[in-house]
Design a protein around this motif. Structure first.
Motif, PDB file in Angstrom:
ATOM      1  N   PHE A 150       7.345  -2.578   3.280  1.00  0.00           N
ATOM      2  CA  PHE A 150       6.659  -3.334   2.227  1.00  0.00           C
ATOM      3  C   PHE A 150       5.331  -2.640   1.925  1.00  0.00           C
ATOM      4  O   PHE A 150       4.734  -2.015   2.813  1.00  0.00           O
ATOM      5  N   GLY A 151       4.847  -2.801   0.692  1.00  0.00           N
ATOM      6  CA  GLY A 151       3.634  -2.099   0.290  1.00  0.00           C
ATOM      7  C   GLY A 151       2.361  -2.843   0.668  1.00  0.00           C
ATOM      8  O   GLY A 151       2.290  -4.066   0.563  1.00  0.00           O
ATOM      9  N   GLU A 152       1.345  -2.086   1.053  1.00  0.00           N
ATOM     10  CA  GLU A 152       0.010  -2.677   1.264  1.00  0.00           C
ATOM     11  C   GLU A 152      -0.617  -3.118  -0.046  1.00  0.00           C
ATOM     12  O   GLU A 152      -1.601  -3.857  -0.049  1.00  0.00           O
ATOM     13  N   LYS A 153      -0.087  -2.652  -1.167  1.00  0.00           N
ATOM     14  CA  LYS A 153      -0.536  -3.118  -2.487  1.00  0.00           C
ATOM     15  C   LYS A 153      -0.567  -4.647  -2.506  1.00  0.00           C
ATOM     16  O   LYS A 153      -1.495  -5.256  -3.022  1.00  0.00           O
ATOM     17  N   ASP A 154       0.483  -5.255  -1.947  1.00  0.00           N
ATOM     18  CA  ASP A 154       0.553  -6.724  -1.833  1.00  0.00           C
ATOM     19  C   ASP A 154       0.206  -7.073  -0.391  1.00  0.00           C
ATOM     20  O   ASP A 154       1.066  -7.452   0.399  1.00  0.00           O
ATOM     21  N   TYR A 155      -1.065  -6.930  -0.055  1.00  0.00           N
ATOM     22  CA  TYR A 155      -1.479  -6.971   1.351  1.00  0.00           C
ATOM     23  C   TYR A 155      -1.250  -8.345   1.979  1.00  0.00           C
ATOM     24  O   TYR A 155      -0.774  -8.456   3.106  1.00  0.00           O
ATOM     25  N   THR A 179      -0.860   2.165  -0.596  1.00  0.00           N
ATOM     26  CA  THR A 179      -0.774   1.885  -2.038  1.00  0.00           C
ATOM     27  C   THR A 179      -0.775   3.186  -2.841  1.00  0.00           C
ATOM     28  O   THR A 179      -1.706   3.989  -2.714  1.00  0.00           O
ATOM     29  N   ALA A 180       0.235   3.352  -3.668  1.00  0.00           N
ATOM     30  CA  ALA A 180       0.276   4.505  -4.578  1.00  0.00           C
ATOM     31  C   ALA A 180      -0.563   4.172  -5.805  1.00  0.00           C
ATOM     32  O   ALA A 180      -0.472   3.062  -6.349  1.00  0.00           O
ATOM     33  N   ARG A 181      -1.392   5.129  -6.243  1.00  0.00           N
ATOM     34  CA  ARG A 181      -2.373   4.870  -7.298  1.00  0.00           C
ATOM     35  C   ARG A 181      -2.300   5.911  -8.403  1.00  0.00           C
ATOM     36  O   ARG A 181      -1.919   7.056  -8.169  1.00  0.00           O
ATOM     37  N   ALA A 187      -3.950   0.762  -8.915  1.00  0.00           N
ATOM     38  CA  ALA A 187      -2.731   0.634  -8.111  1.00  0.00           C
ATOM     39  C   ALA A 187      -1.534   0.586  -9.044  1.00  0.00           C
ATOM     40  O   ALA A 187      -1.531  -0.185 -10.015  1.00  0.00           O
ATOM     41  N   LEU A 188      -0.509   1.393  -8.780  1.00  0.00           N
ATOM     42  CA  LEU A 188       0.691   1.349  -9.617  1.00  0.00           C
ATOM     43  C   LEU A 188       1.326  -0.023  -9.471  1.00  0.00           C
ATOM     44  O   LEU A 188       1.361  -0.600  -8.390  1.00  0.00           O
ATOM     45  N   SER A 189       1.800  -0.545 -10.597  1.00  0.00           N
ATOM     46  CA  SER A 189       2.421  -1.871 -10.608  1.00  0.00           C
ATOM     47  C   SER A 189       3.352  -1.952 -11.806  1.00  0.00           C
ATOM     48  O   SER A 189       3.037  -1.401 -12.871  1.00  0.00           O
TER      49      SER A 189
HETATM   50  P1  AMP Z   1       7.580  -5.507  -6.380  1.00  0.00           P
HETATM   51  O1  AMP Z   1       8.720  -4.809  -7.060  1.00  0.00           O
HETATM   52  O2  AMP Z   1       6.329  -5.499  -7.159  1.00  0.00           O
HETATM   53  O3  AMP Z   1       7.970  -6.834  -5.816  1.00  0.00           O
HETATM   54  O4  AMP Z   1       7.254  -4.602  -5.119  1.00  0.00           O
HETATM   55  C1  AMP Z   1       8.250  -4.238  -4.187  1.00  0.00           C
HETATM   56  C2  AMP Z   1       7.587  -3.574  -3.009  1.00  0.00           C
HETATM   57  O5  AMP Z   1       6.866  -2.431  -3.459  1.00  0.00           O
HETATM   58  C3  AMP Z   1       6.562  -4.489  -2.333  1.00  0.00           C
HETATM   59  O6  AMP Z   1       6.627  -4.270  -0.936  1.00  0.00           O
HETATM   60  C4  AMP Z   1       5.268  -4.000  -2.906  1.00  0.00           C
HETATM   61  O7  AMP Z   1       4.155  -4.236  -2.068  1.00  0.00           O
HETATM   62  C5  AMP Z   1       5.535  -2.523  -3.038  1.00  0.00           C
HETATM   63  N1  AMP Z   1       4.639  -1.898  -4.009  1.00  0.00           N
HETATM   64  C6  AMP Z   1       4.371  -2.305  -5.281  1.00  0.00           C
HETATM   65  N2  AMP Z   1       3.453  -1.502  -5.851  1.00  0.00           N
HETATM   66  C7  AMP Z   1       3.118  -0.573  -4.923  1.00  0.00           C
HETATM   67  C8  AMP Z   1       2.205   0.536  -4.894  1.00  0.00           C
HETATM   68  N3  AMP Z   1       1.454   0.852  -5.946  1.00  0.00           N
HETATM   69  N4  AMP Z   1       2.131   1.267  -3.760  1.00  0.00           N
HETATM   70  C9  AMP Z   1       2.888   0.958  -2.678  1.00  0.00           C
HETATM   71  N5  AMP Z   1       3.768  -0.064  -2.645  1.00  0.00           N
HETATM   72  C10 AMP Z   1       3.886  -0.820  -3.745  1.00  0.00           C
END
Ligand code: AMP
Length: 284
Positions: A150-155, A179-181, A187-189
């Motif tokens: 899981f990503g630290e983006k969603d800490y 977190t990838a930026r 932060a990528l989203s």
């Molecule tokens: P999501 O599709 O947004 O629900 O994210 C799926 C997984 O990807 C989750 O564990 C997020 O924390 C992770 N994630 C989302 N954005 C990033 C990012 N920029 N860098 C690293 N992990 C990410």
């Protein structure tokens, strides 16, 4: 050309494939996502591939973690492209269930985690973490991986998942990925797709302001002043509404005193530009 990547839509097919890998003595990694994949998701897939021979990625836009006035309908969906990206990244299976497979008629059970779900996004998005905890518990039990990333983006979400896995004795190792930026720190989203050309540079200020705040905390400035200055800076940068900027204990997200930090901490923020809500966080 990478080999074609199978996409399954039922728990039965997912379990059959994972069981076959298990019988062959292979470790299985798992990366749950809501699709509209970007480099952040792919970095988690690569992390999973370092820890397991086989990697499953789920794509499911989970309706129960969206509030009634949130962006469930607008959330970007791009399955064909996602599958292509995952094939290139070296994933082995995509699990993309429909809502009826996840929540059949009569579905009545929720997983609710106390404590770590209460502040921050838990306060700003009532019910959100119950939706997350329930779907992640289901996905972990459906897939039965050795390791899930899981990503630290969603800490805060990462801490909620660590808590529920411990509390429910789910036999899986949880790994957090950095977190990838983008170049400017944003932060990528998947939600960055909502940003207009005018909003995009403002969005980058969220990370810049958190970096400044984290630097001040490291040099011993008091939490309360740093938080207040960051909220002000976000408003001045053009954010319409700041849900929170808070410095919290890194592990359980407990509140800290107003003075200088004395233990590992995390600064976390959520703020709105136009119709887009952005979150970010940094280690302090
Ligand atoms: P999501 O599709 O947004 O629900 O994210 C799926 C997984 O990807 C989750 O564990 C997020 O924390 C992770 N994630 C989302 N954005 C990033 C990012 N920029 N860098 C690293 N992990 C990410």
């Amino acid at each position: 050309m990478p080999p074609p990547l199978p996409v399954v839509r039922t728990v039965a097919e997912l379990r059959a494939q994972v069981a076959a890998w298990r019988r062959a003595g292979e470790r299985v990694g798992f990366v749950p996502t809501m699709g509209a994949l970007h480099e952040g998701h792919l970095s988690l897939v690569r992390l999973a591939l370092e820890r397991a021979q086989r990697v499953v990625v789920s794509i499911f836009v989970n309706p129960t973690q969206f509030g009634p006035n949130e962006d469930f309908d607008a959330y970007p969906r791009a399955e064909a492209r996602d599958v292509e990206l995952l094939a290139q990244a070296g994933a082995h299976l995509v699990f993309a269930p429909g809502a009826a497979e996840m929540y059949p008629e009569g579905f009545s059970t929720t997983v609710s985690v106390a404590g770590v779900t209460e502040p921050l996004d838990g306060a700003a998005r009532p019910g959100h973490f119950t939706g997350v905890a329930t779907v992640v518990t289901k996905l972990l039990l459906q897939c039965g991986p050795d390791v899930a990333v899981f990503g630290e983006k969603d800490y805060q979400q990462l801490q909620v998942i660590r808590r529920l896995v411990r509390d429910l004795d789910i036999p899986v190792e949880i790994v957090g990925g950095p977190t990838a930026r983008a170049q400017d720190g944003l932060a990528l989203s998947s939600r960055n797709a909502y940003l207009s050309a005018q909003e995009r540079p403002v969005a980058g200020q969220l990370n810049a302001i958190l970096r400044t705040a984290a630097g001040r905390l490291r040099s011993g400035e008091p939490v309360a002043a740093v938080e207040a200055d960051a909220v002000r800076a976000l408003t001045e940068a053009g954010f319409r509404k700041v849900d929170y900027v808070e410095v919290r204990a890194a592990g359980d997200l407990a509140r800290l005193g107003p003075g200088p930090i004395e233990a590992p901490a995390r600064i976390l923020a959520a703020a709105h530009i136009g119709r887009t809500r952005l979150i970010d966080n940094l280690a302090v």
